[in-house]
Design an enzyme around this catalytic site. Structure first.
Site, mmCIF file in Angstrom:
data_model
loop_
_atom_site.group_PDB
_atom_site.id
_atom_site.type_symbol
_atom_site.label_atom_id
_atom_site.label_comp_id
_atom_site.label_asym_id
_atom_site.label_seq_id
_atom_site.Cartn_x
_atom_site.Cartn_y
_atom_site.Cartn_z
ATOM 1 C CB ALA A 69 -26.026 1.567 43.880
ATOM 2 N N GLY A 113 -26.868 5.546 46.915
ATOM 3 C CA GLY A 113 -25.922 6.125 45.967
ATOM 4 C C GLY A 113 -26.436 7.422 45.353
ATOM 5 C CD GLU A 116 -23.175 6.684 49.060
ATOM 6 O OE1 GLU A 116 -23.535 5.927 48.135
ATOM 7 O OE2 GLU A 116 -22.442 6.311 49.986
ATOM 8 C CD GLU A 136 -26.663 3.231 51.327
ATOM 9 O OE1 GLU A 136 -27.299 3.821 52.235
ATOM 10 O OE2 GLU A 136 -26.139 3.844 50.384
HETATM 11 N N1 CO8 Z 1 -32.112 -0.190 41.916
HETATM 12 C C1 CO8 Z 1 -32.741 -0.812 40.916
HETATM 13 N N2 CO8 Z 1 -34.019 -0.575 40.578
HETATM 14 C C2 CO8 Z 1 -34.674 0.369 41.291
HETATM 15 C C3 CO8 Z 1 -34.078 1.075 42.348
HETATM 16 C C4 CO8 Z 1 -32.724 0.765 42.656
HETATM 17 N N3 CO8 Z 1 -32.055 1.407 43.622
HETATM 18 N N4 CO8 Z 1 -34.980 1.933 42.868
HETATM 19 C C5 CO8 Z 1 -36.099 1.772 42.157
HETATM 20 N N5 CO8 Z 1 -35.926 0.851 41.207
HETATM 21 C C6 CO8 Z 1 -36.899 0.351 40.224
HETATM 22 C C7 CO8 Z 1 -37.938 -0.530 40.874
HETATM 23 O O1 CO8 Z 1 -37.441 -1.845 41.018
HETATM 24 C C8 CO8 Z 1 -39.068 -0.424 39.895
HETATM 25 O O2 CO8 Z 1 -38.788 -1.245 38.796
HETATM 26 P P1 CO8 Z 1 -39.936 -2.254 38.206
HETATM 27 O O3 CO8 Z 1 -40.995 -1.321 37.695
HETATM 28 O O4 CO8 Z 1 -39.209 -3.005 37.172
HETATM 29 O O5 CO8 Z 1 -40.403 -3.061 39.375
HETATM 30 C C9 CO8 Z 1 -38.989 1.008 39.417
HETATM 31 O O6 CO8 Z 1 -37.655 1.464 39.735
HETATM 32 C C10 CO8 Z 1 -39.947 1.927 40.143
HETATM 33 O O7 CO8 Z 1 -39.753 1.785 41.542
HETATM 34 P P2 CO8 Z 1 -40.951 1.489 42.575
HETATM 35 O O8 CO8 Z 1 -42.048 0.752 41.925
HETATM 36 O O9 CO8 Z 1 -40.358 0.884 43.803
HETATM 37 O O10 CO8 Z 1 -41.429 2.999 42.876
HETATM 38 P P3 CO8 Z 1 -42.127 3.563 44.190
HETATM 39 O O11 CO8 Z 1 -42.543 4.938 43.846
HETATM 40 O O12 CO8 Z 1 -43.137 2.593 44.696
HETATM 41 O O13 CO8 Z 1 -40.957 3.609 45.311
HETATM 42 C C11 CO8 Z 1 -38.748 4.078 46.147
HETATM 43 C C12 CO8 Z 1 -39.877 4.455 45.162
HETATM 44 C C13 CO8 Z 1 -39.212 4.322 47.595
HETATM 45 C C14 CO8 Z 1 -37.573 4.981 45.848
HETATM 46 C C15 CO8 Z 1 -38.371 2.590 45.984
HETATM 47 O O14 CO8 Z 1 -38.181 2.335 44.604
HETATM 48 C C16 CO8 Z 1 -37.109 2.178 46.693
HETATM 49 O O15 CO8 Z 1 -37.138 1.972 47.913
HETATM 50 N N6 CO8 Z 1 -35.990 2.047 45.969
HETATM 51 C C17 CO8 Z 1 -34.740 1.587 46.526
HETATM 52 C C18 CO8 Z 1 -34.076 2.677 47.319
HETATM 53 C C19 CO8 Z 1 -32.776 2.179 47.907
HETATM 54 O O16 CO8 Z 1 -32.739 1.282 48.722
HETATM 55 N N7 CO8 Z 1 -31.665 2.790 47.476
HETATM 56 C C20 CO8 Z 1 -30.353 2.440 47.978
HETATM 57 C C21 CO8 Z 1 -29.738 1.418 47.097
HETATM 58 S S1 CO8 Z 1 -28.230 0.803 47.784
HETATM 59 C C22 CO8 Z 1 -27.081 1.942 47.368
HETATM 60 O O17 CO8 Z 1 -27.340 2.897 46.701
HETATM 61 C C23 CO8 Z 1 -25.697 1.650 47.860
HETATM 62 C C24 CO8 Z 1 -24.702 2.610 47.258
HETATM 63 C C25 CO8 Z 1 -23.382 1.967 47.310
HETATM 64 C C26 CO8 Z 1 -22.374 2.758 46.549
HETATM 65 C C27 CO8 Z 1 -22.621 2.856 45.112
HETATM 66 C C28 CO8 Z 1 -22.522 1.524 44.442
HETATM 67 C C29 CO8 Z 1 -22.745 1.582 42.951
#
Ligand code: CO8
Length: 263
Positions: A69, A113, A116, A136
């Site tokens: 998400a 998400g 999911e 999460e």
């Molecule tokens: N949300 C928003 N932006 C994101 C997300 C995200 N989940 N994941 C990545 N991005 C963005 C980054 O902020 C970055 O943006 P910017 O260039 O503007 O800084 C861009 O994507 C590229 O990401 P990274 O630079 O971090 O790329 P890496 O290759 O270094 O890392 C990862 C990749 C490991 C996937 C890392 O991006 C990461 O850890 N992302 C978050 C993963 C995460 O925690 N996901 C769970 C989110 S919570 C959730 O999904 C709850 C669900 C609840 C139900 C649904 C509700 C709608």
């Protein structure tokens, strides 16, 4: 009807009977912002309504199926807004209305998400670098779109607890061994093409029987074995009222290929 233009999706029908949706928000690793989810709902509804479409494939990019998400969107969300506006309610729509088989072809990150959403597929296919996880806990929340339920059903309680409580990722290989995915392919392209080929095969069968197959398998997730078997039998009996049953069995008897009527 003219095909709607999407901002965050690429939508096509690349093979007979196959609807194809690619998440396309590359700069955010396909993070699932609300506008994307709304578009995804629209695209799935369109394919659900399209008579010529028999099965649907959903994929992301080779780097990310979806990294979750949109954390930036959720960052300042309050309880009253989340609850009051039914945040993520549109997510539950994704699966409940879809009667046609959905294959999710997962390459790269399928986190939170994203995991999911991947698990909402009726069949999951993974590429070699697929990464699954429910991180999460690291954000101070819990899975909110079915992860705790679907992951547990798919891989069992102990593995699901470990995954959800530690926030550690599951590799493609592990996902294959645990049965989270049906197949693991050697390349991202093979994963997507494999999903399209399976969807094409499913779409070549009579749609009444396909719909019934999906319905009875899904019932197994909700009913006890005895009720489930009875439910299956009712649906099985019902199919003798379809034309496709006559067509399929008559064709077999005269060694011909059946020409389904979807009736
Ligand atoms: N949300 C928003 N932006 C994101 C997300 C995200 N989940 N994941 C990545 N991005 C963005 C980054 O902020 C970055 O943006 P910017 O260039 O503007 O800084 C861009 O994507 C590229 O990401 P990274 O630079 O971090 O790329 P890496 O290759 O270094 O890392 C990862 C990749 C490991 C996937 C890392 O991006 C990461 O850890 N992302 C978050 C993963 C995460 O925690 N996901 C769970 C989110 S919570 C959730 O999904 C709850 C669900 C609840 C139900 C649904 C509700 C709608």
């Amino acid at each position: 009807a003219s095909a709607p233009q999407y901002e965050h999706l690429i939508v096509s029908t690349p093979k007979p009977g196959v609807g194809f949706i690619q998440l396309n928000r590359p700069r955010a690793l396909n993070a699932l912002c609300t506008p994307l989810i709304i578009e995804l709902n629209q695209a799935l509804r369109q394919f659900q309504a399209e008579k010529s479409v028999g099965a649907i494939v959903l994929t992301g990019s080779s780097k990310a199926f979806a990294a979750g998400a949109d954390i930036k969107e959720m960052k300042d969300l309050t309880f009253s807004r989340a609850y009051g506006d039914d945040f993520i309610e549109s997510w539950s729509d994704l699966v409940t209305f879809l009667k046609k088989p959905l294959i999710t072809a997962i390459n790269g990150y399928a986190l939170g998400g994203g995991c999911e959403l991947a698990m909402m597929g009726d069949i999951l296919y993974a590429g070699p670098k697929a990464v699954f996880g429910q991180p999460e806990i690291k954000l101070g929340i819990i899975p909110g779109a079915g992860g705790s339920q679907r992951l547990t059903k798919a891989i069992g309680k102990s593995r699901a607890m470990e995954t959800i409580l530690t926030g550690e990722n599951i590799s493609a290989k592990q996902a294959g061994e645990w049965g989270l995915v049906a197949k693991v392919f050697d390349t991202p392209d093979e994963c997507v093409n494999g999903a399209l080929a399976t969807a094409e095969k499913i779409a070549s069968y009579g749609q009444i029987a396909v719909k019934a197959c999906k319905e009875v398998v899904n019932k197994s997730q909700e009913l006890g074995i005895r009720e489930g078997v009875e439910y299956e039998r009712r649906v099985f009996h019902g199919l003798f009222g379809s034309q496709d049953q006559k067509i399929g069995m008559s064709a077999f008897a005269v060694k011909m290929k059946p020409e389904w009527k979807n009736e």
